[in-house]
Write a protein that holds these residues in place. Structure first.
Motif, PDB file in Angstrom:
ATOM      1  N   ASP A   6       0.825  -1.211   0.000  1.00 19.81           N
ATOM      2  CA  ASP A   6       0.000   0.000   0.000  1.00 19.81           C
ATOM      3  C   ASP A   6       0.854   1.254   0.000  1.00 19.81           C
ATOM      4  O   ASP A   6       0.498   2.264  -0.617  1.00 19.81           O
ATOM      5  N   GLY A   7       1.987   1.227   0.722  1.00 19.03           N
ATOM      6  CA  GLY A   7       2.852   2.404   0.769  1.00 19.03           C
ATOM      7  C   GLY A   7       3.376   2.780  -0.598  1.00 19.03           C
ATOM      8  O   GLY A   7       3.422   3.955  -0.970  1.00 19.03           O
ATOM      9  N   THR A   8       3.747   1.780  -1.396  1.00 12.64           N
ATOM     10  CA  THR A   8       4.226   2.034  -2.754  1.00 12.64           C
ATOM     11  C   THR A   8       3.097   2.521  -3.656  1.00 12.64           C
ATOM     12  O   THR A   8       3.268   3.419  -4.481  1.00 12.64           O
ATOM     13  N   LYS A   9       1.895   1.952  -3.493  1.00 13.78           N
ATOM     14  CA  LYS A   9       0.739   2.410  -4.274  1.00 13.78           C
ATOM     15  C   LYS A   9       0.435   3.878  -4.003  1.00 13.78           C
ATOM     16  O   LYS A   9       0.112   4.647  -4.908  1.00 13.78           O
ATOM     17  N   ASP A  10       0.503   4.263  -2.719  1.00 13.99           N
ATOM     18  CA  ASP A  10       0.214   5.649  -2.360  1.00 13.99           C
ATOM     19  C   ASP A  10       1.184   6.606  -3.040  1.00 13.99           C
ATOM     20  O   ASP A  10       0.830   7.728  -3.410  1.00 13.99           O
ATOM     21  N   ILE A  11       2.428   6.176  -3.205  1.00 20.55           N
ATOM     22  CA  ILE A  11       3.443   7.043  -3.803  1.00 20.55           C
ATOM     23  C   ILE A  11       3.277   7.126  -5.321  1.00 20.55           C
ATOM     24  O   ILE A  11       3.328   8.192  -5.916  1.00 20.55           O
ATOM     25  N   ILE A 207       9.626  -0.606  12.048  1.00 18.67           N
ATOM     26  CA  ILE A 207       8.155  -0.563  12.122  1.00 18.67           C
ATOM     27  C   ILE A 207       7.566  -0.246  10.749  1.00 18.67           C
ATOM     28  O   ILE A 207       6.606  -0.897  10.305  1.00 18.67           O
ATOM     29  N   MET A 208       8.116   0.749  10.053  1.00 16.19           N
ATOM     30  CA  MET A 208       7.602   1.097   8.723  1.00 16.19           C
ATOM     31  C   MET A 208       7.771  -0.063   7.747  1.00 16.19           C
ATOM     32  O   MET A 208       6.890  -0.327   6.926  1.00 16.19           O
ATOM     33  N   ASP A 209       8.882  -0.759   7.849  1.00 17.76           N
ATOM     34  CA  ASP A 209       9.106  -1.908   6.975  1.00 17.76           C
ATOM     35  C   ASP A 209       8.090  -3.006   7.255  1.00 17.76           C
ATOM     36  O   ASP A 209       7.547  -3.610   6.329  1.00 17.76           O
ATOM     37  N   LYS A 210       7.795  -3.257   8.535  1.00 15.54           N
ATOM     38  CA  LYS A 210       6.818  -4.301   8.888  1.00 15.54           C
ATOM     39  C   LYS A 210       5.413  -3.901   8.430  1.00 15.54           C
ATOM     40  O   LYS A 210       4.633  -4.745   7.977  1.00 15.54           O
ATOM     41  N   MET A 211       5.078  -2.605   8.544  1.00 14.02           N
ATOM     42  CA  MET A 211       3.765  -2.143   8.111  1.00 14.02           C
ATOM     43  C   MET A 211       3.565  -2.365   6.615  1.00 14.02           C
ATOM     44  O   MET A 211       2.456  -2.644   6.153  1.00 14.02           O
ATOM     45  N   SER A 325      -4.847   3.782  12.140  1.00 11.68           N
ATOM     46  CA  SER A 325      -4.317   4.343  10.892  1.00 11.68           C
ATOM     47  C   SER A 325      -3.354   3.330  10.285  1.00 11.68           C
ATOM     48  O   SER A 325      -2.803   2.488  10.993  1.00 11.68           O
ATOM     49  N   ASP A 326      -3.140   3.436   8.961  1.00 13.26           N
ATOM     50  CA  ASP A 326      -2.123   2.609   8.324  1.00 13.26           C
ATOM     51  C   ASP A 326      -0.922   3.460   7.902  1.00 13.26           C
ATOM     52  O   ASP A 326      -0.059   3.016   7.150  1.00 13.26           O
ATOM     53  N   ASP A 327      -0.851   4.695   8.447  1.00  6.42           N
ATOM     54  CA  ASP A 327       0.262   5.598   8.197  1.00  6.42           C
ATOM     55  C   ASP A 327       1.114   5.683   9.453  1.00  6.42           C
ATOM     56  O   ASP A 327       0.599   5.890  10.560  1.00  6.42           O
ATOM     57  N   GLU A 333       1.581   9.466  16.272  1.00  9.70           N
ATOM     58  CA  GLU A 333       0.940  10.637  16.891  1.00  9.70           C
ATOM     59  C   GLU A 333      -0.227  10.216  17.791  1.00  9.70           C
ATOM     60  O   GLU A 333      -0.386  10.742  18.904  1.00  9.70           O
ATOM     61  N   MET A 334      -1.031   9.271  17.328  1.00  7.42           N
ATOM     62  CA  MET A 334      -2.171   8.823  18.129  1.00  7.42           C
ATOM     63  C   MET A 334      -1.723   8.064  19.386  1.00  7.42           C
ATOM     64  O   MET A 334      -2.326   8.191  20.447  1.00  7.42           O
ATOM     65  N   ALA A 335      -0.650   7.287  19.271  1.00  9.20           N
ATOM     66  CA  ALA A 335      -0.108   6.592  20.444  1.00  9.20           C
ATOM     67  C   ALA A 335       0.425   7.603  21.461  1.00  9.20           C
ATOM     68  O   ALA A 335       0.265   7.432  22.673  1.00  9.20           O
TER      69      ALA A 335
END
Length: 363
Positions: A6-11, A207-211, A325-327, A333-335
Motif C-alpha cells: 500500500d505504501g508504494t501504491k500511495d506514492i 516498524i515502517m518496513d513491517k507495516m 491508521s495505516d500511516d 501521533e495517536m499513540a
C-alpha cells in the motif's frame, strides 16, 4: 505474481508502470528517489522486457553498510546527493535527508566531480556515481588546525581522505552494479548501549518496513511507554540512576515482547513496542491487544528502583494498526496522544486511542 504494498501504491498510484518507465527513459537499470518528496526511501528499477519492470526499494539508512566509517580517521563524513543537490544519505547525524546542500558544499560542487578541494577548515572530496548521483566526503579540520598549522599536516589529511574515498567508492560501485548482493535491511541491528533495545532510527525503520510487508487483516499494537517521574529521579539520585530506571523499564518490555515484535527507545525515558496480535477473528485480536496493554501497564506499576528508592512511574498509551491508521506518522501521533492522556489520568490506567471517540468530540 505479487502484491504491490500500500505504501508504494500511495506514492506511485495506479500509473506506477508509466511513471517508472518515464523515469528510466532508455536506461536498462535506474536508481531513483524523492518520490512524493520522500528521500528516505531509495528505489531500484530494472527493465526485464518492453512490458515488465522490476522495482525494489530500501531505506537510505541502508547506506550505513556501504559507507563504513574508517577506524583510522573518525572525522570523515560522507553524503550522497542527487543532481539537484538533495541529500539522499548522510552519516554525520546533522544533515537531514531530503534537504538541499548548504551554501558551502554547493560551492565545492561548482568545481565538478573527481576532485579534492579545501578551504581553511574543511577538506572535501567529490566523485560521481551512476544516475547523476554524487558522493561527497568531508573532513572537518577545525580542531586540528588549532594545534597544527603546517602545510604538511594538510597534505597528510588529503592523502588519508583520498584513500578512504577510494575504498568507499569501490564498495558503492560494487553494490550499485549488483543490487542482488546488496546488504539487506536489518542485517546488522543497531542497539542502544544502556538499555539493549533498538535505537530510535532503527526502530522507526523496522516498524515502517513491517507495516509495508505485513499480511492483510493484521492487528498490531503501537505502544508508547513514558517514564513520567524521570526528572524527579534525576534530581534526587543523579544521572546514573536515570540510566538504571531506563534499564528497569526496558527489562519489563523485553519480558513481554514476543518473537517478531519490535522494541526500541525513542528518546530519554520514552520507549516504543510494536506488538503483533494478528488473529483471523478481528474482535478477538483487538481484545488481545487490550488485555496485553493492561497486563503490561500492571507490571510497570510495580517497577521500582533498588534499595527502596521509590517507584518508577510510567504512562502507557497505544494505537492499533490498521484500525487507528495505516500511516506510520499518524499511528505514532495517536499513540503519543493516548500516552499523554494516560499520564494525566487519576487511576494511572493505560489508554488505547479511540478514533471514533475523537470524531464524536469534534462533531
Amino acid at each position: 505474481m505479487g502484491k504491490i504494498p500500500d505504501g508504494t501504491k500511495d506514492i506511485f498510484d495506479d500509473e506506477i508502470y508509466k511513471r517508472v518507465s518515464a523515469l528510466m527513459g532508455d536506461s536498462k537499470i535506474k536508481w531513483f528517489t524523492g518520490q512524493d518528496d520522500n528521500y528516505r526511501r531509495v528505489y531500484f528499477a530494472g527493465r526485464i522486457n518492453d512490458d515488465l519492470i522490476f522495482i525494489s526499494s530500501v531505506f537510505s539508512t541502508e547506506f550505513d553498510l556501504v559507507f563504513l566509517p574508517s577506524d583510522n580517521y573518525s572525522e570523515i563524513n560522507t553524503m550522497l546527493c542527487d543532481d539537484d543537490g538533495r541529500i539522499i544519505y548522510a552519516n554525520d547525524g546533522k544533515r537531514v535527508v531530503g534537504e538541499k546542500l548548504d551554501e558551502k558544499l554547493s560551492k565545492f560542487l561548482e568545481g565538478g566531480t573527481g576532485v579534492t578541494v579545501s578551504d581553511m577548515t574543511t577538506i572535501c572530496a567529490i566523485d560521481d556515481c551512476s544516475d547523476d548521483w554524487v558522493v561527497i566526503t568531508t573532513v572537518d579540520m577545525s580542531d586540528t588546525l588549532r594545534h597544527y598549522v603546517r602545510t604538511g599536516l594538510k597534505c597528510f589529511g588529503i592523502f588519508i581522505c583520498c584513500a578512504v574515498i577510494f575504498i568507499m567508492i569501490s564498495a558503492a560501485a560494487a553494490a550499485d552494479n549488483d543490487p542482488q548482493n546488496g546488504p539487506k535491511f536489518g542485517k546488522y541491528p543497531k542497539v542502544d548501549e544502556n538499555t539493549g533495545l533498538f535505537t530510535a532510527e532503527y526502530t522507526e525503520n523496522s516498524i515502517m518496513d513491517k507495516m509495508e510487508t505485513c499480511i492483510s487483516g493484521s492487528t498490531i499494537a503501537f505502544i508508547i511507554v513514558k517514564i513520567t517521574n524521570l526528572e524527579l529521579i534525576r534530581l534526587n539520585y543523579g544521572e546514573e540512576i536515570v540510566a538504571e530506571a531506563e534499564r528497569k523499564v526496558a527489562e519489563i518490555l523485553v519480558e513481554n515482547r514476543k518473537e517478531g515484535d519490535i522494541c526500541g527507545i525513542f528518546r530519554e525515558g520514552e520507549f516504543a513496542l510494536f506488538a503483533d496480535h494478528t488473529d483471523f477473528d478481528l474482535v478477538k485480536a483487538y481484545g488481545n491487544v487490550r488485555a496485553y496493554v493492561k497486563e503490561l501497564n500492571d507490571k510497570l506499576k510495580k517497577c521500582c528502583l533498588d534499595d527502596d528508592r521509590g517507584y518508577i512511574k510510567c504512562a502507557v498509551g497505544a494505537s492499533v494498526y490498521p484500525e487507528t491508521s495505516d500511516d506510520y506518522d499518524e499511528l505514532y501521533e495517536m499513540a503519543e496522544k493516548a500516552c499523554e492522556k494516560a499520564e494525566h489520568s487519576e487511576d494511572a490506567r493505560a489508554v488505547i486511542y479511540d478514533k471514533k471517540e475523537e470524531e464524536v468530540s469534534r462533531s
